[in-house]
Design an enzyme around this catalytic site. Structure first.
Site, PDB file in Angstrom:
ATOM      1  N   CYS A  30     -41.385  27.546  -0.068  1.00  0.00           N
ATOM      2  CA  CYS A  30     -41.372  27.990  -1.435  1.00  0.00           C
ATOM      3  C   CYS A  30     -41.764  26.916  -2.375  1.00  0.00           C
ATOM      4  O   CYS A  30     -41.050  26.194  -3.005  1.00  0.00           O
ATOM      5  CB  CYS A  30     -39.945  28.480  -1.509  1.00  0.00           C
ATOM      6  SG  CYS A  30     -39.412  29.058  -3.274  1.00  0.00           S
ATOM      7  N   LEU A  31     -43.104  27.334  -2.901  1.00  0.00           N
ATOM      8  CA  LEU A  31     -43.736  26.430  -3.726  1.00  0.00           C
ATOM      9  C   LEU A  31     -44.694  27.124  -4.751  1.00  0.00           C
ATOM     10  O   LEU A  31     -45.212  27.931  -3.990  1.00  0.00           O
ATOM     11  CB  LEU A  31     -44.480  25.215  -3.206  1.00  0.00           C
ATOM     12  CG  LEU A  31     -45.064  24.332  -3.751  1.00  0.00           C
ATOM     13  CD1 LEU A  31     -44.126  23.443  -4.573  1.00  0.00           C
ATOM     14  CD2 LEU A  31     -45.900  23.217  -2.993  1.00  0.00           C
TER      15      LEU A  31
END
Lengths: 964, 160
Positions: B94-95
């Site tokens: 999750c970036l």
């Protein structure tokens, strides 16, 4: 006289004025004259060099004026040259009048002009056209004049460098300009010719000034070749190719006098510029080269490329070029891989079997030669050097390995065979007492990389089996076994050897390969128990892999393995991860036995030892234990986790189990004659309830729960399948003592998992018991931390999701869980909101609920007013929630709307009309909101209605709405 | 037949990677059953930053590019169960630069992606939790967090 800084700020003030104001044409002219007068006065100071940064700023101002007011200031260069000479002549005349210092200033002006254009990203078509029409002709006139000076030997080194820097900046612009103006090769012929002048005379490797100049020329040519090779005509391209690669060319001299000598270390930038250009030229000619490998001209070029790759056999640390050359060679091979049809056509057109044979032979020879060069390059440097360049070396050989993967995908078995032969020859030499460890290591390194990449697919693995057979038949194992484990220089060879063995599992799995497992494991365990932690870790990984993949061949080794793992158990020095891996590996092998008694004996041997060792250590600890003791105890428990995971039957095993055999297995573990389950439970009991020093640690609790989880869902039962009531007791016992909020979530996760697997056969009384003993009894503790409460909600959410009837009738559910879930709606933390949202959605939707369950929940919501309470809490919290959390509430609204439309409207009316929100949201608007929301019937459109109301109440606008 | 934009861009990414990739990283397309390369699925390794809890190990990721790449970002996954606050239980990273609705831009290169993930390893973003256990430990029980990270680093320890 003002200081230079003061003058610089004066120049900066002009920049501000020009940037921030719209000037009339006459003002532009005045300003240009004013700036010219400043420049003139700075030149007249006599210290042009000292004033350079002020002059450059003033130049930038002139450019700014030029870019903004093209009509008023159309040709800055010409007018600047006129300023310098105080004449109104045309450029060629003016240039002849300039003093060297003025010529230098003109070059700087030209350079600043184009660099600033780039920097400020000027992109107007008019500007590019003006540059093309007004400036480029002046630039060409300038370089015609410089060419003349140079041919007469009148161009000094400083001016030459300025001229080349100027040319570099302009060529960069010309090659990259992306406008309606397109530069053709003939537009810049003079500029290119100017760079070629520097290669006319012989290379003088002793003349640093000359080398500085050619470095800039190489850079200029390289940049154009890289970004826009169409700026060169075919003849020019051919000339550059010849310049670099012809026999007795300038490039040849460069190769002989600099690149292949120690001079390359003194001229790194020059070498890089040469290699860059050579690579661009080679890549540009790639297709032609690959198709003409039988022609002497191409062979000569490829020989030079090879010489650049090899650098006279220079080792990795003395070589800056071979890594760059990988780019070319990979692309060279890729041409053959990607354009197979092109070559088929070539052969068809020639219709000459001899040509085809010679071509393929030559191609194979070239690629094998390149492979040999790189094989040599990846030899471990002398240990002293290796320690200083370890990271760079590892990175380099990884890149080389990538190249070999590409080479293997084309050469296939030919390359593998070549590597095998080299390996066997070196091992033979080693047998005769000659040291060839570096050779062996380099080959094994490449082989394991190819294996790892290729053997995923069975067809490819099968092609490599004969080679593995030959290798394993050699003296390799004995050679590596004889290496001293405590000699640091053996570390990398051993590491490579271990990784090769790991990559060779596809061979050990076969009946033929299995004969080597004894000697392989022997040497691996020797490394595992060595004092080198990184080698031990690596070896343990390989041992685990081998045990997993070859378990059916390893049963005979169980007694030997048992001795080893029990030794590891007692040895404090062994890393916990290694111990865990080995226990797991041993279990996986033992599990493969078709005799349950033998499996049970193996389990008993391990588990009873773990228990005794842990109990004895725990007895010796009074109040608190040291970090080492804690780590060791954790490791013991991890071993049990490893055993538990290793004991579960994989699909591969269960699929081939006969009915009779599975029944026997089930019965055996149901009876559990060796009482393995009690040993496991006693270990958990020992850690959870009898060891106050560690029983509260999250990591201990986590491991205990992992042991129990490992037995869930086992189709035929097994040694870690304890039965529902035992698990409930265990959980209750854990919770009765546990007071560390960070550890409790592991227990809740265990219950969730338990419910998820066992819900079909669980009954209401069991869940009632669980609720009472685990939750009701500890409710004050759970309420002390929102995360704990969230964990409890997750458990009940899971029960409702799987089998609602197990909980919804319980008084505890009504009296405690529902109030907590209503309160939880008001939470701010994302994970809690998510859980609460899931809980309510599960309860409202009751996807696995019966008619009776639906009635019960309806009763709870309507008759016991939980619906109203939930709605109140939901609406109030939703309106106060941050934008990022809104998504979590939408689904609860939609579930309520979908399931209880009429009732929900009533509940909404009660709370929405009473809301203390902005006065601007009147009763009419509130009514409108309710009606709109109800109209959606819980479909996706509800999200938009809710969002719009939220925005209105919070006086906010939608990000993506263009109307705000 | 002309290559799709996705394939052209991936070939360019591969070329650029070969030409210039960050030190200690690796990235290579997976092979298909016939031994050819599948440019839409890559194996890559992200070294932990030195002097950090993540040091001395290289963490494997798989990078999957959809046909809509580079309009849409690739999906980057660690092995399932990877311990990090910004990695989902499935392993998905999750970036923001990997999120189409956040900071993804088609100009972002493979090199920038892996460097971004390396940075994320050492500096988790507590405002964007993807898994509860690691996030909670990172926020509330730093000792357990560090212990777990070190345990994981050993699992992916560099060979030498």
């Amino acid at each position: 006289m003002p200081s230079r800084n003061c003058r610089y700020f004066g120049a900066l003030t002009y920049s501000v004025v020009i940037t921030n104001n719209k000037l009339e044409d006459s003002q532009v002219t005045d300003l240009v004259d004013l700036i010219y007068s400043h420049i003139q006065s700075l030149i007249n100071d006599g210290d042009v060099l000292g004033n350079n940064f002020v002059i450059q700023k003033l130049f930038s101002n002139l450019l700014l004026l030029y870019s903004k007011y093209l009509a008023a200031y159309p040709n800055p260069v010409l007018s600047f040259a006129q300023l310098l000479t105080k004449l109104s002549e045309q450029m060629p005349t003016l240039l002849r009048m300039l003093l060297p210092v003025q010529l230098e200033l003109l070059l700087i002006f030209f350079t600043t002009l184009v660099e600033d254009s780039f920097r400020s990203n000027v992109n107007s078509a008019a500007m590019h056209r003006s540059i093309f029409e007004d400036l480029i002709p002046r630039l060409i006139e300038l370089f015609q004049y410089l060419t003349l000076l140079r041919s007469q030997g009148h161009l000094l080194h400083d001016l030459t460098l300025h001229s080349l820097k100027c040319l570099s900046a302009w060529m960069s612009y010309i090659a990259n300009v992306n406008a309606e103006i397109r530069y053709e090769p003939q537009h810049i012929r003079i500029l290119k010719l100017y760079t070629f002048l520097f290669f006319e005379k012989n290379l003088n490797a002793e003349n640093d000034e000359y080398l500085d100049e050619v470095q800039l020329c190489l850079h200029i040519l390289g940049e154009v070749f890289e970004t826009n090779p169409n700026l060169f005509t075919l003849d020019e391209k051919q000339a550059i190719l010849g310049l670099l690669f012809d026999h007795a060319s300038w490039g040849h001299s460069f190769l002989m006098e600099i690149l292949l000598t120690d001079s390359r270390f003194e001229h790194e930038d020059l070498v890089n510029a040469f290699v860059d250009l050579a690579l661009y030229v080679l890549q540009h000619n790639m297709i032609r080269l690959s198709k003409t490998i039988l022609e002497p001209a191409s062979q000569s070029i490829l020989q030079i490329a090879m010489a650049m790759t090899d650098l006279d056999g220079a080792s990795f640390e003395n070589d800056q070029v071979s890594e760059r050359m990988l780019e070319f060679w990979e692309e060279f091979i890729n041409v053959y891989i990607d354009s197979g049809e092109v070559f088929e056509t070539l052969f068809e057109l020639r219709d000459d079997a001899e040509f085809k044979r010679s071509f393929e032979y030559q191609r194979s020879q070239i690629l094998q030669q390149v492979c040999r060069i790189y094989w040599k390059k990846i030899h471990i440097p002398a240990f002293g050097v290796f320690t200083t360049v370890k990271a760079e070396f590892n990175s380099y050989r990884r890149t080389v390995a990538d190249f070999f993967l590409v080479a293997y995908s084309f050469l296939k078995a030919d390359l593998y065979k070549l590597l095998c032969e080299a390996l066997l020859a070196n091992l033979k030499e080693a047998d005769q007492g000659n040291r060839c460890l570096e050779d062996v290591e380099a080959t094994l390194f490449l082989l394991y990389n190819i294996n790892d990449d290729a053997v995923y697919f069975e067809s490819q693995a099968n092609a490599l089996l004969p080679f593995s057979s030959v290798i394993m038949h050699s003296s390799m194992i004995q050679q590596f076994r004889s290496l001293k484990l405590d000699d640091p220089s053996n570390k990398l060879p051993l590491s490579t050897f271990i990784q090769y063995l790991s990559s060779n599992v596809f061979y050990f799995e076969t009946n033929e390969g299995s004969q080597y497992l004894g000697s392989v494991l022997d040497v691996i365990f020797l490394i595992i128990v060595s004092n080198d932690s990184s080698l031990s870790l690596l070896a343990s990984k390989t041992a685990t892999r081998i045990c997993e993949k070859c378990s059916r061949h390893l049963i005979q080794f169980l007694p030997n393995l048992e001795v080893i793992i029990l030794e590891m158990l007692k040895n404090y020095e062994i890393d916990g991860l290694i111990r865990l891996r080995m226990f797991n590996a041993y279990t996986v092998v033992a599990r493969t036995c078709t005799d349950e008694v033998q499996f049970a004996e193996a389990l008993y041997g391990m588990l009873s030892q773990v228990k005794d060792t842990a109990a004895s250590l725990l007895r010796s600890i009074e109040s608190s234990c040291s970090q080492v003791q804690e780590d060791y105890l954790t490791s013991l428990l991890s071993c049990v986790v490893g055993v538990a995971k290793g004991s579960s039957l994989t699909d591969d095993i269960t699929e081939v189990m006969s009915e009779e055999r599975s029944q026997f297995y089930r019965d055996y573990w149901h009876r559990d004659p060796m009482e393995i389950k009690s040993v496991v439970l006693s270990i958990i009991e020992l850690f959870m309830t009898e060891a106050p020093a560690i029983s509260d640690l999250p990591i201990i609790v986590e491991k205990c729960t992992l042991i129990v989880k490992a037995g869930f869902g086992e189709e035929f039962g097994g040694p870690f399948e304890f039965g529902q009531n035992t698990v409930i007791d265990l959980v209750q016992n854990m919770m009765s003592k546990l007071r560390n909020p960070n550890a409790v979530p592991h227990v809740f996760s265990l219950i969730e998992c338990f419910v998820g697997v066992e819900y079909r056969t669980l009954d209401r009384s069991q869940v009632e018991l669980l609720s009472t003993l685990v939750f009701a009894k500890n409710i004050d503790f759970l309420k002390s931390d929102p995360d704990l409460l969230k964990g409890a909600i997750d458990v009940f959410s899971k029960i409702i999701e799987c089998k609602p009837s197990l909980i919804i009738l319980s008084s505890f559910f009504n009296s405690t869980i529902l109030p907590c879930a209503v309160d939880g709606v008001q939470s701010n933390e994302q994970f809690i909101i998510k859980s609460i949202s899931k809980f309510w959605n599960n309860l409202l939707n009751l996807k696995k609920g019966s008619r009776e369950d639906q009635d019960i929940v309806q009763g709870l919501l309507i008759d016991l007013a939980w619906g109203q309470l939930l709605t109140n809490s939901l609406v109030v919290t939703f309106l106060k929630a941050p934008r990022s959390n809104l998504d979590h509430y939408y689904s609860i609204f939609r579930s309520l709307l979908g399931k209880y439309p009429v009732k929900f409207k009533q509940w909404l009316v009660v709370i929405v009309l009473l809301l203390e929100i902005s006065e601007s949201i009147g009763m009419k608007e509130r009514d409108l909101f309710i009606n709109q929301l109800v109209l959606t019937r819980g479909r996706r459109a509800a999200n938009d209605v809710l969002k719009a109301f939220w925005l209105k109440c919070n006086h906010l606008v939608e990000y993506n709405n263009q109307n705000f | 037949m002309s290559l799709s934009l996705c394939k052209v861009r991936l070939q360019e990414e591969r070329k650029q990677w070969r030409k210039d990739h960050p030190f200690g990283f690796y990235a290579r397309p997976k092979k298909t059953a016939d031994g050819t390369l599948d440019l839409t699925r890559w194996d890559a390794g992200i070294p932990g930053k030195s002097n950090s809890l993540w040091a001395e190990a290289t963490y494997p990721v798989t990078i999957t590019f959809s046909d809509e790449y580079p309009s849409k970002p690739p999906k980057v996954m660690f092995p399932p169960g990877f311990w990090h606050p910004n990695v989902y239980p499935s392993g998905t990273v999750c970036l923001s630069i990997l999120n189409e609705s956040q900071d993804w831009r088609p100009a972002i290169t493979l090199k920038q992606i892996v460097l971004g993930i390396q940075e994320l390893l050492t500096n988790p973003n507590p405002d964007s939790p993807a898994q509860e256990p690691a996030w909670k430990a990172f926020s509330k029980d730093r000792a357990t967090y560090e212990k777990k990270v070190k345990e994981q680093a050993k699992k992916y320890a560099n060979a030498t």
